[in-house]
Design an enzyme around this catalytic site. Sequence first.
Site, PDB file in Angstrom:
ATOM      1  N   GLU A  98       0.781  -1.296  -0.114  1.00 40.36           N
ATOM      2  CA  GLU A  98       0.014  -0.021  -0.051  1.00 40.36           C
ATOM      3  C   GLU A  98       0.839   1.259  -0.171  1.00 40.36           C
ATOM      4  OE1 GLU A  98      -2.731   1.502  -0.245  1.00 40.36           O
ATOM      5  OE2 GLU A  98      -4.150   0.471   0.759  1.00 40.36           O
ATOM      6  N   ASP A  99       0.430   2.398  -0.496  1.00 39.08           N
ATOM      7  CA  ASP A  99       0.947   3.579  -0.306  1.00 39.08           C
ATOM      8  C   ASP A  99       0.885   4.145   0.931  1.00 39.08           C
ATOM      9  OD1 ASP A  99      -1.804   4.024  -0.662  1.00 39.08           O
ATOM     10  OD2 ASP A  99      -1.514   5.699  -2.186  1.00 39.08           O
ATOM     11  N   ASP A 102      -4.238   5.127   6.433  1.00 42.15           N
ATOM     12  CA  ASP A 102      -4.850   6.392   7.139  1.00 42.15           C
ATOM     13  C   ASP A 102      -5.816   6.057   7.983  1.00 42.15           C
ATOM     14  OD1 ASP A 102      -5.440   9.048   7.486  1.00 42.15           O
ATOM     15  OD2 ASP A 102      -6.685   9.096   5.545  1.00 42.15           O
ATOM     16  N   PHE A 151      -2.079  15.896   4.714  1.00 40.83           N
ATOM     17  CA  PHE A 151      -2.432  15.181   3.244  1.00 40.83           C
ATOM     18  C   PHE A 151      -1.015  15.453   2.493  1.00 40.83           C
ATOM     19  CE2 PHE A 151      -4.033  14.701  -0.920  1.00 40.83           C
ATOM     20  CZ  PHE A 151      -4.916  13.627  -0.759  1.00 40.83           C
ATOM     21  N   ARG A 164       1.405  12.434  -8.958  1.00 43.71           N
ATOM     22  CA  ARG A 164       1.979  11.007  -8.521  1.00 43.71           C
ATOM     23  C   ARG A 164       3.439  10.800  -8.800  1.00 43.71           C
ATOM     24  NH1 ARG A 164      -2.547   7.631  -7.185  1.00 43.71           N
ATOM     25  NH2 ARG A 164      -4.177   7.911  -8.391  1.00 43.71           N
TER      26      ARG A 164
HETATM   27  P1  5GP Z   1      -7.689   4.578   4.399  1.00 39.67           P
HETATM   28  O1  5GP Z   1      -8.493   3.622   4.014  1.00 39.67           O
HETATM   29  O2  5GP Z   1      -6.684   4.042   5.398  1.00 39.67           O
HETATM   30  O3  5GP Z   1      -8.291   5.969   5.210  1.00 39.67           O
HETATM   31  O4  5GP Z   1      -7.069   5.281   3.192  1.00 39.67           O
HETATM   32  C1  5GP Z   1      -6.425   4.610   2.393  1.00 39.67           C
HETATM   33  C2  5GP Z   1      -6.240   5.281   1.174  1.00 39.67           C
HETATM   34  O5  5GP Z   1      -6.809   6.828   1.150  1.00 39.67           O
HETATM   35  C3  5GP Z   1      -5.036   5.503   0.726  1.00 39.67           C
HETATM   36  O6  5GP Z   1      -4.613   4.134  -0.287  1.00 39.67           O
HETATM   37  C4  5GP Z   1      -4.757   6.724  -0.261  1.00 39.67           C
HETATM   38  O7  5GP Z   1      -5.237   6.553  -1.591  1.00 39.67           O
HETATM   39  C5  5GP Z   1      -5.919   7.725   0.473  1.00 39.67           C
HETATM   40  N1  5GP Z   1      -5.163   8.460   1.359  1.00 39.67           N
HETATM   41  C6  5GP Z   1      -5.115   8.559   2.510  1.00 39.67           C
HETATM   42  N2  5GP Z   1      -4.154   9.519   3.040  1.00 39.67           N
HETATM   43  C7  5GP Z   1      -3.818  10.156   2.043  1.00 39.67           C
HETATM   44  C8  5GP Z   1      -2.683  11.220   1.638  1.00 39.67           C
HETATM   45  O8  5GP Z   1      -2.410  11.941   2.761  1.00 39.67           O
HETATM   46  N3  5GP Z   1      -2.393  11.433   0.551  1.00 39.67           N
HETATM   47  C9  5GP Z   1      -3.139  10.944  -0.439  1.00 39.67           C
HETATM   48  N4  5GP Z   1      -2.543  11.309  -1.788  1.00 39.67           N
HETATM   49  N5  5GP Z   1      -4.027   9.780  -0.166  1.00 39.67           N
HETATM   50  C10 5GP Z   1      -4.118   9.594   0.924  1.00 39.67           C
END
Ligand code: 5GP
Length: 180
Positions: A98-99, A102, A151, A164
């Site tokens: 995963e990137d 959050d 963010f 990206r």
């Molecule tokens: P989660 O379900 O853990 O809240 O969110 C995961 C996804 O939300 C990540 O794979 C990403 O696509 C997006 N996301 C969450 N935080 C960030 C951030 O700080 N920057 C970006 N570009 N995407 C985020």
Amino acid sequence: MLNDIRNIMISEEEIAKKVKELGKQLTEEYSGKELLIVGILKGCMLFLSDLVREINLPLTMDFMIVSSYGSTTKSSGVVRIVKDLEREIEGKDVLIVEDIVDTGLTLSYLIENFKTRNPKSVKVCSLLDKPDRRKAQVDIEYIGFKIPDEFVVGYGLDYSELYRNLPFVCVLKPEAYMEK
Ligand code: 5GP
């Protein structure tokens, strides 16, 4: 594009060093196993392509595209599988790449979904972790960097599909969000 950046949070050099460390660790821990790397597109793409080159083992790769309902900067927790895996994962040692984690909602959904497919193991490797925002408890075995609640874009992460291709992880100026 560079004019939109407020500050670089993690430099290209720091990323490269961390990716090497993770690759070495994964090479040791997955030795002798049937490693299947599952990338969650599109955010994982730069991280994954650098990481697999640092893993000195036979491995296979598959990809999933998921989309979370909600705005671009806030995850709603409702996950839709846009593109599923191409192969079965039964009996494999799956490593989800995963990137960023959050709220953890996307990942907790995916882990539960994968477990129903009977893999031998499921672990997670995420470049970034924002622990302050967690809503669902998830174990992330391999983490690149823990970051504060901001963010970020770059190195695969987007805002409105842009940024990206930046080689580092950075925070945008507030104006950058208003223009898109
Ligand atoms: P989660 O379900 O853990 O809240 O969110 C995961 C996804 O939300 C990540 O794979 C990403 O696509 C997006 N996301 C969450 N935080 C960030 C951030 O700080 N920057 C970006 N570009 N995407 C985020």
